[in-house]
Motif scaffolding. Structure first.
Motif, PDB file in Angstrom:
ATOM      1  N   ARG A 141       0.289  -0.926   0.220  1.00 45.95           N
ATOM      2  CA  ARG A 141      -0.072  -0.106  -0.256  1.00 45.95           C
ATOM      3  C   ARG A 141       0.697   1.345   0.146  1.00 45.95           C
ATOM      4  O   ARG A 141       2.343   1.141   0.479  1.00 45.95           O
ATOM      5  N   LEU A 198      -8.109  -7.537  -3.792  1.00 42.87           N
ATOM      6  CA  LEU A 198      -8.442  -5.599  -3.883  1.00 42.87           C
ATOM      7  C   LEU A 198      -9.192  -4.948  -3.314  1.00 42.87           C
ATOM      8  O   LEU A 198      -9.524  -3.775  -2.957  1.00 42.87           O
ATOM      9  N   LYS A 235     -10.458  -1.300  -4.248  1.00 43.24           N
ATOM     10  CA  LYS A 235     -10.281  -0.100  -4.539  1.00 43.24           C
ATOM     11  C   LYS A 235     -10.573   0.001  -5.619  1.00 43.24           C
ATOM     12  O   LYS A 235     -10.813  -0.417  -6.515  1.00 43.24           O
ATOM     13  N   TRP A 266      -5.315   1.645  -8.859  1.00 43.76           N
ATOM     14  CA  TRP A 266      -4.569   0.526  -8.804  1.00 43.76           C
ATOM     15  C   TRP A 266      -4.038   0.180 -10.065  1.00 43.76           C
ATOM     16  O   TRP A 266      -4.534  -0.005 -10.848  1.00 43.76           O
ATOM     17  N   CYS A 291      -4.840  -0.284 -15.918  1.00 46.24           N
ATOM     18  CA  CYS A 291      -5.129   0.356 -14.461  1.00 46.24           C
ATOM     19  C   CYS A 291      -6.857   0.833 -14.138  1.00 46.24           C
ATOM     20  O   CYS A 291      -7.412   1.287 -15.269  1.00 46.24           O
ATOM     21  N   ASN A 323       1.162  -1.458  -8.546  1.00 49.08           N
ATOM     22  CA  ASN A 323       0.799   0.070  -8.083  1.00 49.08           C
ATOM     23  C   ASN A 323      -0.445  -0.239  -7.321  1.00 49.08           C
ATOM     24  O   ASN A 323      -1.426   0.044  -7.905  1.00 49.08           O
ATOM     25  N   PRO A 324      -0.864   0.484  -6.340  1.00 50.35           N
ATOM     26  CA  PRO A 324      -1.718   0.149  -5.645  1.00 50.35           C
ATOM     27  C   PRO A 324      -2.261   1.526  -5.579  1.00 50.35           C
ATOM     28  O   PRO A 324      -3.249   2.252  -4.988  1.00 50.35           O
ATOM     29  N   LEU A 334      -3.558  -3.573  -1.582  1.00 50.05           N
ATOM     30  CA  LEU A 334      -3.009  -4.681  -2.366  1.00 50.05           C
ATOM     31  C   LEU A 334      -2.259  -5.514  -2.535  1.00 50.05           C
ATOM     32  O   LEU A 334      -1.661  -5.544  -1.649  1.00 50.05           O
TER      33      LEU A 334
END
Length: 415
Positions: free
Chosen positions: A234, A269, A277, A280, A308, A372-373, A381
């Motif tokens: 994270r 996620l 999330k 990400w 993404c 990529n969180p 993540l």
């Protein structure tokens, strides 16, 4: 075998740019009702008979004015039917054999004015340039009445066709609400393959290719935090974004390196009671690359392939120009399948058991997982430990395995 994949688009992503296309530097000026040639040629001369030649208007890559491929014209936009063709730019031209890919337009209207993209691609190279067409009124005013009538008639026909297409699209979309079609085209990278499907996935078959993925602590962005087991990731509480938009530079990398074969992993996620999330980025990249804050640097030709989630801005892949689309429901667990040998990177909504999309490329060198969180989400993540395929004679998973999973979940509290 994986579920039968329905191809909706074929995008082949090129990794080199050596072919050079040339067009006149100044706008091309022509009268309404006349015929014009938009010159475009390959330099140095190269036989273009086996290449793909695509002429298209601004933001209409997938609806070309004229598309030539596999040795013949494959498609012509409705408004240019019977008045567009490939032609010679001069009497001295050798045509396609000499790399001349010029476009001929007849019966010009004021709606034809604007930018025309000349796109040429081969097996290992591509290039494109823009021709600016200016339309003026004819000098003979006595013919202007008839020309204006022709102009109005052409505009009316194009408008009606556009309206009919919009109605048909909405009708089909309403009937297939659970089958969203995501059209993605790439201008910087010409390998254009996106298979957008919603077929049911076979989770057991995918997990036959499961590999253990951990985060490489040595190449971790300083504003990221990871647990001791290198599974949960994270953003740092102290992280303050330095610009607007998604923080593309906030990346971590898998410790495992891939140079061949088929590999599968899953990423959690959502951590209930927190919602899934919103931000990400998950995919693969060439080993040794360094992501930057500028999304335009993170292209397939530069060695990046990813999906993404950019919060309220929707979802996107790293195409150029950026194309956004929606995924409903928002994935809570994402499956990733890298088929290195066949050049495919596939994404799955594991919770809904749906195949989301597949991006195809020509991979080379060493690849590593990319994570990529994002920033600001309550949920972390988490890279999951997947069960090995169970043989018929094997016993059920032991209680100790269940305890390990529970401990992994609690580890997120330490981030």
């Amino acid at each position: 075998m994986l579920s039968i994949i329905i191809f909706l688009l074929n995008l082949l992503i090129e990794t080199s740019v050596s072919l050079t296309v040339v067009v006149p530097p100044d706008p091309i000026v022509a009268h309404v009702g006349s015929t014009v040639i938009l010159p475009c040629w390959i330099s140095p001369p190269e036989n273009a008979e086996a290449l793909e030649i695509r002429w298209y208007r601004q933001d209409q890559f997938n609806n070309p004015v004229l598309l030539y491929n596999h040795g013949k014209i494959q498609d012509i936009q409705e408004c240019f039917r019977n008045r567009s063709s490939l032609t010679l730019r001069s009497d001295q031209s050798g045509g396609l054999k000499d790399g001349d890919v010029s476009l001929r337009l007849e019966k010009l209207t004021f709606q034809d004015e604007g930018l025309f993209h000349c796109y040429v691609s081969g097996e290992h190279s591509y290039n494109s340039k823009v021709v600016d067409l200016k339309i003026t009124s004819p000098s003979d005013s006595s013919d202007s009445s008839g020309l204006w009538k022709a102009l109005f008639f052409t505009f009316l026909i194009c408008s009606l066709l556009g309206l009919f297409g919009l109605i048909l699209y909405r009708y089909r979309h309403k009937r297939t609400e659970k089958k969203p079609t995501k059209e993605i085209h790439e201008e910087e990278t010409l390998e254009r393959l996106l298979k957008a499907v919603v077929e049911d996935m076979n989770i057991e078959e995918l997990r036959e290719h499961a590999v253990e993925i951990t985060i490489d602590r040595e190449r971790l962005h300083p504003d990221l935090r990871v647990t001791k087991d290198c599974k949960i990731l994270r953003d740092s509480k102290e992280y303050e974004p330095t610009g607007e938009g998604f923080p593309y530079e906030l990346c971590a990398y898998g410790a495992k390196i891939f140079t061949s074969g088929c590999h599968y992993w899953e990423v959690e996620l959502a951590a209930p009671p927190n919602p899934p999330k919103n931000f990400w980025m998950i995919g693969v990249m060439k080993h040794g690359n360094l992501p930057t804050r500028d999304r335009s640097d993170l292209t397939p030709s530069a060695g990046f392939w990813f999906l993404c989630s950019d919060g309220p801005r929707g979802f996107c892949t790293n195409t150029d120009p950026l194309i956004r689309f929606s995924l409903t429901p928002r994935p809570e667990r994402l499956g990733v399948l890298l088929d290195y040998d066949h050049g495919q990177l596939s994404f799955y909504n594991v919770t809904e058991r749906k195949h989301l999309l597949t991006i195809s490329s020509r991979f080379s060198g060493s690849l590593v997982p990319l994570f990529n969180p994002g920033a600001g989400d309550k949920s972390c993540l988490k890279i999951l430990d997947l069960p090995k395929p169970v043989e018929p004679d094997e016993p059920s998973p032991s209680l100790s395995n269940m305890v390990v999973v529970e401990l992994d979940v609690k580890a997120s509290d330490n981030l």
